[in-house]
Design a protein around this motif. Structure first.
Motif, PDB file in Angstrom:
ATOM      1  N   ALA A 160       0.474  -1.646  -0.083  1.00 54.64           N
ATOM      2  CA  ALA A 160       0.093  -0.072   0.095  1.00 54.64           C
ATOM      3  C   ALA A 160       0.681   1.639  -0.199  1.00 54.64           C
ATOM      4  O   ALA A 160       1.972   1.391   0.984  1.00 54.64           O
ATOM      5  N   GLU A 170      -3.222  -2.907 -10.386  1.00 57.84           N
ATOM      6  CA  GLU A 170      -2.076  -2.997  -9.201  1.00 57.84           C
ATOM      7  C   GLU A 170      -1.972  -1.622  -8.847  1.00 57.84           C
ATOM      8  O   GLU A 170      -1.878  -1.588  -7.305  1.00 57.84           O
ATOM      9  N   LEU A 199      -4.515  -1.271  -6.133  1.00 59.80           N
ATOM     10  CA  LEU A 199      -4.099  -2.068  -4.662  1.00 59.80           C
ATOM     11  C   LEU A 199      -3.064  -1.050  -3.815  1.00 59.80           C
ATOM     12  O   LEU A 199      -2.754  -1.408  -2.607  1.00 59.80           O
ATOM     13  N   SER A 209      -5.939   0.085  -0.815  1.00 62.43           N
ATOM     14  CA  SER A 209      -6.214  -0.817  -0.164  1.00 62.43           C
ATOM     15  C   SER A 209      -4.496  -1.061   1.029  1.00 62.43           C
ATOM     16  O   SER A 209      -4.029  -0.116   1.311  1.00 62.43           O
ATOM     17  N   GLY A 268      -2.731  -3.496   0.919  1.00 60.76           N
ATOM     18  CA  GLY A 268      -1.507  -4.256   0.749  1.00 60.76           C
ATOM     19  C   GLY A 268      -2.473  -5.666  -0.102  1.00 60.76           C
ATOM     20  O   GLY A 268      -3.205  -5.535   0.475  1.00 60.76           O
ATOM     21  N   GLY A 269      -1.719  -6.060  -0.679  1.00 59.34           N
ATOM     22  CA  GLY A 269      -1.997  -7.373  -1.611  1.00 59.34           C
ATOM     23  C   GLY A 269      -1.877  -7.900  -2.567  1.00 59.34           C
ATOM     24  O   GLY A 269       0.228  -7.971  -2.449  1.00 59.34           O
ATOM     25  N   ASP A 305      -6.462  -8.511  -2.447  1.00 59.56           N
ATOM     26  CA  ASP A 305      -6.131  -6.956  -1.680  1.00 59.56           C
ATOM     27  C   ASP A 305      -7.047  -7.251  -0.174  1.00 59.56           C
ATOM     28  O   ASP A 305      -7.578  -8.118  -0.251  1.00 59.56           O
ATOM     29  N   GLY A 352     -11.784  -7.032   2.837  1.00 59.17           N
ATOM     30  CA  GLY A 352     -10.507  -6.645   1.214  1.00 59.17           C
ATOM     31  C   GLY A 352     -11.977  -7.064   0.058  1.00 59.17           C
ATOM     32  O   GLY A 352     -12.819  -7.519   0.255  1.00 59.17           O
TER      33      GLY A 352
END
Length: 146
Positions: A19, A57, A60, A64, A66-67, A84, A137
């Motif tokens: 993130a 991407e 994300l 988000s 992260g993922g 994510d 998520g």
């Protein structure tokens, strides 16, 4: 008589996406593009897949906690999967509308968050699934048929 076959696939790329790490944004989609070039995916399909993976991407990175983004290659299709951990999407239908964005002003000042990511993915994919749970998520699966 019907036959039942299990489609075989190969994971081409699986990359962790952090993130708000804009300095690494695009690395996963670049790896996906290079891997697909090596196996001979043509330029038009490659362009569509590159747009899908980059937009997914960036979502994300921006939205988000992260993922990961991955690419699966099948004999008749390519799937881009973005999963994510994050706030989730409150209204997926609304998020699919061009111009709708929940990006902060800081993100918009950087040139992102215009609300075109998911619509671009939808335009480039032959099939798109987005499942999201608030507080858990989102998983996006975009399929491009070869």
């Amino acid at each position: 008589m019907m036959s039942s076959e299990t489609a075989t696939h190969t994971h081409i790329v699986k990359t962790e996406v952090l993130a708000m790490h804009f300095e690494r944004a695009g690395e996963g989609s670049s790896k996906i593009k290079k891997s697909l070039q090596l196996i001979g995916i043509g330029p038009e399909l490659l362009r569509r897949i590159a747009i899908i993976s980059y937009e997914a991407e960036m979502n994300l990175v921006i939205h988000s906690l992260g993922g990961e983004i991955s690419c699966e290659f099948y004999p008749d299709q390519v799937k881009i999967i973005a999963k994510d951990h994050g706030p989730g999407i409150a209204n997926v239908e609304q998020a699919m509308l061009e111009g709708f964005s929940t990006a902060t002003d800081d993100i918009r000042e950087m040139g992102f968050g215009a609300g075109i990511g998911l619509p671009n993915i939808k335009r480039c994919a032959d099939y798109l699934e987005v499942e999201s749970t608030l507080g858990i998520g989102t998983t996006l699966v975009a399929t491009v048929y070869l």
